[in-house]
Design an enzyme around this catalytic site. Structure first.
Site, PDB file in Angstrom:
ATOM      1  N   ILE A   1      37.170  52.245  36.704  1.00  0.00           N
ATOM      2  CA  ILE A   1      37.515  52.165  38.123  1.00  0.00           C
ATOM      3  C   ILE A   1      38.619  53.172  38.468  1.00  0.00           C
ATOM      4  O   ILE A   1      38.475  53.963  39.407  1.00  0.00           O
ATOM      5  CB  ILE A   1      37.941  50.718  38.496  1.00  0.00           C
ATOM      6  CG1 ILE A   1      36.792  49.730  38.176  1.00  0.00           C
ATOM      7  CG2 ILE A   1      38.352  50.622  39.953  1.00  0.00           C
ATOM      8  CD1 ILE A   1      35.474  49.999  38.883  1.00  0.00           C
TER       9      ILE A   1
ATOM     10  N   CYS B   1      32.403  59.207   7.217  1.00  0.00           N
ATOM     11  CA  CYS B   1      33.025  60.334   7.932  1.00  0.00           C
ATOM     12  C   CYS B   1      34.455  60.042   8.370  1.00  0.00           C
ATOM     13  O   CYS B   1      35.191  60.969   8.706  1.00  0.00           O
ATOM     14  CB  CYS B   1      32.179  60.744   9.131  1.00  0.00           C
ATOM     15  SG  CYS B   1      32.108  59.505  10.441  1.00  0.00           S
TER      16      CYS B   1
ATOM     17  N   ILE C   1      25.152  48.129  31.465  1.00  0.00           N
ATOM     18  CA  ILE C   1      23.996  48.089  32.373  1.00  0.00           C
ATOM     19  C   ILE C   1      24.418  48.538  33.767  1.00  0.00           C
ATOM     20  O   ILE C   1      25.464  48.117  34.277  1.00  0.00           O
ATOM     21  CB  ILE C   1      23.441  46.647  32.491  1.00  0.00           C
ATOM     22  CG1 ILE C   1      23.058  46.109  31.115  1.00  0.00           C
ATOM     23  CG2 ILE C   1      22.238  46.612  33.425  1.00  0.00           C
ATOM     24  CD1 ILE C   1      22.828  44.613  31.101  1.00  0.00           C
TER      25      ILE C   1
ATOM     26  N   ILE D   1      37.698  43.242  38.955  1.00  0.00           N
ATOM     27  CA  ILE D   1      36.454  44.033  38.889  1.00  0.00           C
ATOM     28  C   ILE D   1      35.725  43.632  37.605  1.00  0.00           C
ATOM     29  O   ILE D   1      35.725  44.354  36.612  1.00  0.00           O
ATOM     30  CB  ILE D   1      36.758  45.553  38.949  1.00  0.00           C
ATOM     31  CG1 ILE D   1      37.698  45.883  40.110  1.00  0.00           C
ATOM     32  CG2 ILE D   1      35.447  46.321  39.059  1.00  0.00           C
ATOM     33  CD1 ILE D   1      37.141  45.632  41.508  1.00  0.00           C
TER      34      ILE D   1
ATOM     35  N   SER E   1      31.886  42.058  36.078  1.00  0.00           N
ATOM     36  CA  SER E   1      30.532  42.548  36.278  1.00  0.00           C
ATOM     37  C   SER E   1      30.094  42.256  37.706  1.00  0.00           C
ATOM     38  O   SER E   1      30.388  41.182  38.228  1.00  0.00           O
ATOM     39  CB  SER E   1      29.592  41.855  35.285  1.00  0.00           C
ATOM     40  OG  SER E   1      28.350  42.479  35.301  1.00  0.00           O
TER      41      SER E   1
ATOM     42  N   HIS F   1      23.379  47.585  36.879  1.00  0.00           N
ATOM     43  CA  HIS F   1      22.557  46.497  37.424  1.00  0.00           C
ATOM     44  C   HIS F   1      21.855  46.919  38.695  1.00  0.00           C
ATOM     45  O   HIS F   1      22.376  47.743  39.469  1.00  0.00           O
ATOM     46  CB  HIS F   1      23.436  45.274  37.726  1.00  0.00           C
ATOM     47  CG  HIS F   1      23.988  44.610  36.505  1.00  0.00           C
ATOM     48  ND1 HIS F   1      23.230  43.799  35.701  1.00  0.00           N
ATOM     49  CD2 HIS F   1      25.230  44.638  35.947  1.00  0.00           C
ATOM     50  CE1 HIS F   1      23.982  43.349  34.693  1.00  0.00           C
ATOM     51  NE2 HIS F   1      25.199  43.853  34.821  1.00  0.00           N
TER      52      HIS F   1
HETATM   53  C1  LIG Z   1      31.298  41.249  28.320  1.00  0.00           C
HETATM   54  C2  LIG Z   1      31.227  42.139  29.528  1.00  0.00           C
HETATM   55  C3  LIG Z   1      30.002  42.651  29.942  1.00  0.00           C
HETATM   56  C4  LIG Z   1      29.932  43.454  31.077  1.00  0.00           C
HETATM   57  N1  LIG Z   1      28.753  44.060  31.386  1.00  0.00           N
HETATM   58  C5  LIG Z   1      28.663  44.843  32.468  1.00  0.00           C
HETATM   59  C6  LIG Z   1      27.454  45.516  32.785  1.00  0.00           C
HETATM   60  O1  LIG Z   1      26.499  45.493  32.021  1.00  0.00           O
HETATM   61  N2  LIG Z   1      27.388  46.202  33.935  1.00  0.00           N
HETATM   62  C7  LIG Z   1      28.427  46.273  34.804  1.00  0.00           C
HETATM   63  O2  LIG Z   1      28.284  46.856  35.858  1.00  0.00           O
HETATM   64  N3  LIG Z   1      29.625  45.719  34.492  1.00  0.00           N
HETATM   65  C8  LIG Z   1      29.765  45.027  33.346  1.00  0.00           C
HETATM   66  N4  LIG Z   1      30.954  44.462  33.009  1.00  0.00           N
HETATM   67  C9  LIG Z   1      32.097  44.698  33.864  1.00  0.00           C
HETATM   68  C10 LIG Z   1      32.718  46.078  33.627  1.00  0.00           C
HETATM   69  O3  LIG Z   1      32.896  46.301  32.246  1.00  0.00           O
HETATM   70  C11 LIG Z   1      34.048  46.133  34.353  1.00  0.00           C
HETATM   71  O4  LIG Z   1      33.806  45.858  35.718  1.00  0.00           O
HETATM   72  C12 LIG Z   1      34.753  47.463  34.268  1.00  0.00           C
HETATM   73  O5  LIG Z   1      34.798  47.966  32.957  1.00  0.00           O
HETATM   74  C13 LIG Z   1      36.173  47.270  34.792  1.00  0.00           C
HETATM   75  O6  LIG Z   1      36.845  48.474  34.717  1.00  0.00           O
HETATM   76  P1  LIG Z   1      38.383  48.538  35.104  1.00  0.00           P
HETATM   77  O7  LIG Z   1      38.703  49.980  35.182  1.00  0.00           O
HETATM   78  O8  LIG Z   1      38.650  47.704  36.316  1.00  0.00           O
HETATM   79  O9  LIG Z   1      39.144  47.795  33.938  1.00  0.00           O
HETATM   80  P2  LIG Z   1      39.613  48.317  32.501  1.00  0.00           P
HETATM   81  O10 LIG Z   1      38.584  49.115  31.830  1.00  0.00           O
HETATM   82  O11 LIG Z   1      40.116  47.117  31.767  1.00  0.00           O
HETATM   83  O12 LIG Z   1      40.821  49.276  32.831  1.00  0.00           O
HETATM   84  C14 LIG Z   1      42.089  48.803  33.221  1.00  0.00           C
HETATM   85  C15 LIG Z   1      43.135  49.665  32.576  1.00  0.00           C
HETATM   86  O13 LIG Z   1      44.426  49.309  33.058  1.00  0.00           O
HETATM   87  C16 LIG Z   1      45.358  49.533  32.027  1.00  0.00           C
HETATM   88  N5  LIG Z   1      46.591  48.803  32.302  1.00  0.00           N
HETATM   89  C17 LIG Z   1      46.750  47.468  32.399  1.00  0.00           C
HETATM   90  N6  LIG Z   1      48.032  47.173  32.634  1.00  0.00           N
HETATM   91  C18 LIG Z   1      48.708  48.337  32.710  1.00  0.00           C
HETATM   92  C19 LIG Z   1      50.075  48.688  32.922  1.00  0.00           C
HETATM   93  N7  LIG Z   1      51.021  47.760  33.129  1.00  0.00           N
HETATM   94  N8  LIG Z   1      50.415  49.996  32.914  1.00  0.00           N
HETATM   95  C20 LIG Z   1      49.484  50.956  32.705  1.00  0.00           C
HETATM   96  N9  LIG Z   1      48.179  50.668  32.485  1.00  0.00           N
HETATM   97  C21 LIG Z   1      47.794  49.387  32.501  1.00  0.00           C
HETATM   98  C22 LIG Z   1      44.622  49.037  30.794  1.00  0.00           C
HETATM   99  O14 LIG Z   1      45.158  49.588  29.618  1.00  0.00           O
HETATM  100  C23 LIG Z   1      43.190  49.484  31.063  1.00  0.00           C
HETATM  101  O15 LIG Z   1      42.870  50.698  30.427  1.00  0.00           O
HETATM  102  C24 LIG Z   1      31.081  43.701  31.853  1.00  0.00           C
HETATM  103  C25 LIG Z   1      32.309  43.209  31.412  1.00  0.00           C
HETATM  104  C26 LIG Z   1      32.383  42.475  30.236  1.00  0.00           C
HETATM  105  C27 LIG Z   1      33.709  42.027  29.730  1.00  0.00           C
END
Ligand SMILES: Cc1cc2nc3c(=O)[nH]c(=O)nc-3n(C[C@H](O)[C@H](O)[C@H](O)COP(=O)(O)OP(=O)(O)OC[C@H]3O[C@@H](n4cnc5c(N)ncnc54)[C@H](O)[C@@H]3O)c2cc1C
Length: 496
Positions: free
Chosen positions: A14, A444, A49, A337, A339, A51
């Site tokens: 995101i 590796c 995925i 955020i 799934s 979706h």
């Molecule tokens: C089991 C599972 C299955 C899923 N399957 C799907 C799927 O098939 N299709 C789909 O569309 N979605 C899926 N999702 C949802 C999807 O993975 C998430 O919506 C997405 O990865 C969220 O991204 P993000 O950037 O919000 O969060 P994250 O990837 O968690 O990124 C947040 C970042 O913030 C950083 N952070 C936190 N606190 C701080 C701080 N204080 N200072 C600096 N950095 C900080 C963290 O280190 C992290 O890197 C799934 C999720 C899970 C858990």
């Protein structure tokens, strides 16, 4: 003190999607992440995925942004060289109750604007997926569903954003935010920076970041999903993403091929207390296997190569929270955020940048924006003539480091030296796939560590597996000359 227009907190899919979208404008942007790599949170452990969008309740942000994001995937992944395949999904039914649920999902999909949905009978399903159970009586088919390399997308978004002027700062935990006249004073470990606007994309820590400047208004509850990954040799056991019909107990376990041709089963769904509880469990993996067997009775469990778990950032309202704070001007939450956040990411980025433009009164367009990522070389995909020519130019492409996936030293060096490049063993695995194959880095791993140490000009003992301090080597057991360790350390390590 360093001044920025926008500070994005979180370099998951995101935060990086928003960063790249913002790099289309003349805006000074920094992305901050507490981890040592992009995509080291939920983005690295999910089903991958894209979706179709029939699953989310009509009228929610999830429904709208899922369908919109899905439609953006082809162009985005092409520009960024990210593996994406629109293979379609099936939700399979075992009885009439399941069929009634499929009818509801079909209608919900139509309401959400999902294209080309179809309800299929037993024979059509069997023809599409011969390995599925004979007890399946029908399915909902969504041809627009796809599979993507999730962390590769975030890495590519970060790299392209950086190539377009965004600063990506890793190992940078935001510990405090103070609103002031110019915007926000952000404390990052021992350092401070000033930003006019803040976008909170901190995943599992989204509530903590919000609470640094706003009255608490939501609580994130981590929900763990466990997986098993299987060898590429059985990667074509199914050709679509195969879901079970959701019940009041959950969405059910799915069986799917990955974007790289492996087979995968998962996830479980279990609330946990800790936002770092990514261990797998005996109970969870056993549950997965039982459920997978129901859909694919002769499931090739012997081909398992690894297990992993990811954490969903759940909130009570069960919808994304994407809103400008009414309390603190210039602060935008992009929280909860879970799934289908990966699927929705490109649409979320457009929405958030639109919100920010409204707050800021618009941004000037960056006329030098480069939409494409610098191309990568995939050595094994080249013709014999191309391979020979490349090796003659750069002999590092003639040295195969990962035999399972066929990855050369040249490819590993390339991904270490890119913007937002690899600094850990798993970061190499996520970018170049060295270590992602059958042996999971058993062969590796040591060679990749040597390359990392050499390219990053660090001692090999400081190379980590994944996260900070996940050291692999503690010292030498025989000669230290090779690693340039001081003699005292030899004595110490020999004592162990
Ligand atoms: C089991 C599972 C299955 C899923 N399957 C799907 C799927 O098939 N299709 C789909 O569309 N979605 C899926 N999702 C949802 C999807 O993975 C998430 O919506 C997405 O990865 C969220 O991204 P993000 O950037 O919000 O969060 P994250 O990837 O968690 O990124 C947040 C970042 O913030 C950083 N952070 C936190 N606190 C701080 C701080 N204080 N200072 C600096 N950095 C900080 C963290 O280190 C992290 O890197 C799934 C999720 C899970 C858990």
């Amino acid at each position: 003190m360093r001044m920025y227009d926008v500070a994005i907190i979180g370099a998951g899919v995101i935060g990086t999607a928003i960063a790249r979208e913002l790099s289309k404008y003349n805006v000074k942007v920094i992305v901050l992440d507490k981890e040592n790599d992009v995509a080291n949170g939920t983005t690295k452990a999910n089903s991958g995925i894209v979706h179709a969008g029939y699953d989310a309740k009509s009228g929610t942000l999830k429904a709208r942004l899922n369908v919109a994001g899905n439609a953006m995937y082809e162009d985005l992944c092409k520009a960024l060289e990210v593996p994406f395949k629109r293979i379609g999904s099936l939700v399979v039914a075992f009885d009439e109750e399941d069929m009634a649920t499929l009818q509801e999902l079909y209608q919900q999909g139509l309401d959400n604007g999902v294209p080309n949905l179809q309800l299929l009978g037993r024979d059509e399903v069997k023809e599409m997926e011969p390995n599925l159970s004979d007890e399946i009586i029908g399915a909902l088919y969504a041809p627009s569903a796809g599979i993507v390399g999730p962390w590769e997308l975030a890495i590519a978004l970060a790299e392209n954003a950086a190539d377009n002027g965004v600063e990506i700062r890793l190992n940078a935990a935001v510990t405090q935010i103070e609103a002031n006249e110019q915007g926000f004073l952000v404390t990052v470990d021992e350092d401070t920076l000033q930003a006019k606007y803040i976008i909170n994309c901190a995943g599992l820590y989204g509530d903590k970041i919000n609470n640094m400047v706003n009255t608490p208004s939501f609580e994130i509850v981590p929900n763990r999903g466990e997986y098993n990954l299987f060898d590429k040799g059985v990667g074509d056991y199914v050709n679509h993403v195969v879901f079970q019909t959701p019940t009041k107990h959950g969405k059910g376990v799915l069986v799917l091929p990955t974007a790289h041709g492996n087979l995968m089963i998962g996830p479980t769904a279990e609330p946990v207390d800790e936002p770092e509880a990514v261990e797998t469990t005996e109970v969870g993996l056993k549950f997965l296997r039982e459920k997978a067997k129901r859909v694919v009775p002769k499931f090739p469990f012997q081909a398992v190569i690894t297990s992993f778990a990811g954490l969903r950032a759940k909130v009570k309202t069960n919808d994304f929270i994407i809103e400008a704070s009414a309390e603190t001007k210039g602060f935008i939450n992009v929280a909860a955020i879970d799934s289908p956040g990966l699927s929705a990411a490109p649409a979320i980025a457009e929405m958030v940048v639109g919100m920010l433009k409204d707050i800021a009164g618009g941004f000037a367009v960056n006329s030098s924006f480069k939409p494409n990522r610098r191309p990568s070389i995939h050595f094994m995909a080249l013709s014999p003539e191309e391979k020979a020519a490349l090796i003659a130019k750069d002999p590092r492409y003639g040295r195969v480091i990962c035999r399972c996936e066929g990855i050369t030293e040249g490819e590993i060096v390339d991904i270490i030296n890119r913007k937002a490049g690899a600094t850990s063993l798993d970061a190499v695995k996520r970018r170049a796939r060295a270590g992602a194959g059958r042996c999971q880095g058993g062969f590796c791993g040591p060679r990749v560590m040597e390359i990392l140490a050499r390219e990053l000009k660090v001692d090999i003992t400081s190379v980590v597996k994944d996260r900070k301090a996940s050291y692999i080597l503690t010292g030498a057991t025989k000669s230290n000359d090779e690693y340039g360790l001081p003699s005292q350390q030899v004595a110490d390590s020999q004592d162990i």
